[in-house]
Write a protein that holds these residues in place. Structure first.
Motif, short mmCIF file in Angstrom:
data_model
loop_
_atom_site.label_atom_id
_atom_site.label_comp_id
_atom_site.label_asym_id
_atom_site.label_seq_id
_atom_site.Cartn_x
_atom_site.Cartn_y
_atom_site.Cartn_z
N GLY A 77 3.94 -10.97 -5.79
CA GLY A 77 2.59 -10.90 -6.34
C GLY A 77 1.65 -10.14 -5.43
N HIS A 78 1.78 -10.35 -4.14
CA HIS A 78 0.94 -9.64 -3.17
C HIS A 78 1.21 -8.14 -3.22
N ALA A 79 2.47 -7.78 -3.28
CA ALA A 79 2.82 -6.35 -3.33
C ALA A 79 2.28 -5.70 -4.60
N ALA A 80 2.39 -6.41 -5.72
CA ALA A 80 1.89 -5.88 -6.98
C ALA A 80 0.37 -5.68 -6.92
N ALA A 81 -0.34 -6.66 -6.37
CA ALA A 81 -1.81 -6.55 -6.25
C ALA A 81 -2.18 -5.44 -5.27
N TRP A 82 -1.43 -5.30 -4.21
CA TRP A 82 -1.71 -4.29 -3.20
C TRP A 82 -1.46 -2.88 -3.74
N LEU A 83 -0.38 -2.74 -4.52
CA LEU A 83 -0.08 -1.42 -5.07
C LEU A 83 -1.08 -1.01 -6.15
N ARG A 84 -1.61 -2.00 -6.89
CA ARG A 84 -2.67 -1.71 -7.85
C ARG A 84 -3.97 -1.68 -7.08
N GLU A 85 -4.51 -0.53 -6.88
CA GLU A 85 -5.74 -0.42 -6.10
C GLU A 85 -6.86 -1.18 -6.79
N GLY A 86 -7.74 -1.72 -6.02
CA GLY A 86 -8.87 -2.44 -6.57
C GLY A 86 -8.64 -3.94 -6.70
N GLU A 87 -7.48 -4.43 -6.28
CA GLU A 87 -7.21 -5.87 -6.35
C GLU A 87 -7.09 -6.45 -4.94
N GLY A 88 -7.95 -5.97 -4.06
CA GLY A 88 -7.90 -6.39 -2.66
C GLY A 88 -8.15 -7.87 -2.47
N ARG A 89 -9.06 -8.44 -3.26
CA ARG A 89 -9.37 -9.87 -3.12
C ARG A 89 -8.16 -10.72 -3.49
N ARG A 90 -7.47 -10.35 -4.58
CA ARG A 90 -6.28 -11.09 -5.00
C ARG A 90 -5.17 -10.94 -3.96
N ALA A 91 -4.99 -9.72 -3.46
CA ALA A 91 -3.97 -9.49 -2.44
C ALA A 91 -4.27 -10.31 -1.19
N TRP A 92 -5.55 -10.41 -0.83
CA TRP A 92 -5.93 -11.18 0.35
C TRP A 92 -5.59 -12.65 0.18
N ARG A 93 -5.88 -13.20 -1.00
CA ARG A 93 -5.56 -14.61 -1.27
C ARG A 93 -4.06 -14.85 -1.20
N LEU A 94 -3.29 -13.94 -1.78
CA LEU A 94 -1.84 -14.09 -1.75
C LEU A 94 -1.30 -13.93 -0.33
N ASP A 95 -1.94 -13.07 0.45
CA ASP A 95 -1.55 -12.91 1.85
C ASP A 95 -1.79 -14.21 2.61
N LEU A 96 -2.92 -14.83 2.33
CA LEU A 96 -3.25 -16.12 2.96
C LEU A 96 -2.25 -17.19 2.54
N ALA A 97 -1.89 -17.20 1.26
CA ALA A 97 -0.89 -18.18 0.77
C ALA A 97 0.45 -17.96 1.45
N SER A 98 0.86 -16.69 1.61
CA SER A 98 2.15 -16.43 2.25
C SER A 98 2.11 -16.84 3.72
N LEU A 99 0.96 -16.68 4.36
CA LEU A 99 0.82 -17.14 5.74
C LEU A 99 0.99 -18.65 5.84
N ALA A 100 0.41 -19.38 4.88
CA ALA A 100 0.56 -20.84 4.87
C ALA A 100 2.02 -21.23 4.66
N ILE A 101 2.71 -20.53 3.79
CA ILE A 101 4.12 -20.85 3.51
C ILE A 101 4.99 -20.57 4.73
N VAL A 102 4.82 -19.40 5.34
CA VAL A 102 5.66 -19.07 6.50
C VAL A 102 5.33 -20.01 7.67
N SER A 103 4.07 -20.43 7.78
CA SER A 103 3.71 -21.40 8.81
C SER A 103 4.41 -22.73 8.56
N ALA A 104 4.43 -23.16 7.30
CA ALA A 104 5.12 -24.41 6.95
C ALA A 104 6.62 -24.30 7.26
N MET A 105 7.20 -23.14 7.01
CA MET A 105 8.62 -22.96 7.30
C MET A 105 8.89 -23.08 8.80
#
Length: 130
Positions: A77-105
């Motif tokens: 989802g992050h890659a899709a938002a990042w590749l579609r320009e103009g969805e920086g806010r969504r990409a940022w949220r997904l980046d934050l979610a992935s950080l939380a997941i990798v931290s939990a791991m």
């Protein structure tokens, strides 16, 4: 055996990363330029680095496999938002979610590893006192 199932999300992450590099290459050859993509690859590397450690320590349980798959889905989802320009806010949220997941791991790995180390030490101590 659950231990080997941790490899499947690793293969999916590697495929995603190769696909992203290909998309960036196509963009750059068409003269579209692009933003700095280094940050796209750091969170997956934390998971790809953890996979061999989980296998070596035999700590790749169901929870780790599930978290790895959730991480893969979030990164897609992050890659899709990042590749579609103009969805920086969504990409940022997904980046934050992935950080939380990798931290939990990583935290889960640490807790499981410490727990296993304590059991191992107790077993060794019991053997030495006999």
């Amino acid at each position: 055996m659950v231990l080997l199932h941790i490899l499947w999300p690793g293969f999916a992450l590697a495929t995603l990363m190769l696909g992203l590099w290909s998309a960036l290459l196509v963009r750059r050859t068409r003269g579209a330029g692009g933003t700095d993509a280094a940050g796209m690859f750091v969170p997956p590397m934390l998971v790809l680095g953890l996979i061999p450690l989980l296998m070596l320590a035999r700590q790749a349980g169901v929870a780790q496999v599930l978290l790895a798959w959730i991480f893969v889905v979030v990164r897609i989802g992050h890659a899709a938002a990042w590749l579609r320009e103009g969805e920086g806010r969504r990409a940022w949220r997904l980046d934050l979610a992935s950080l939380a997941i990798v931290s939990a791991m990583w935290i889960g790995f640490l807790v499981d590893f410490v727990r296993a180390a304590v059991v191992y030490q107790r077993a060794i101590a019991a053997l030495l006192t006999v």
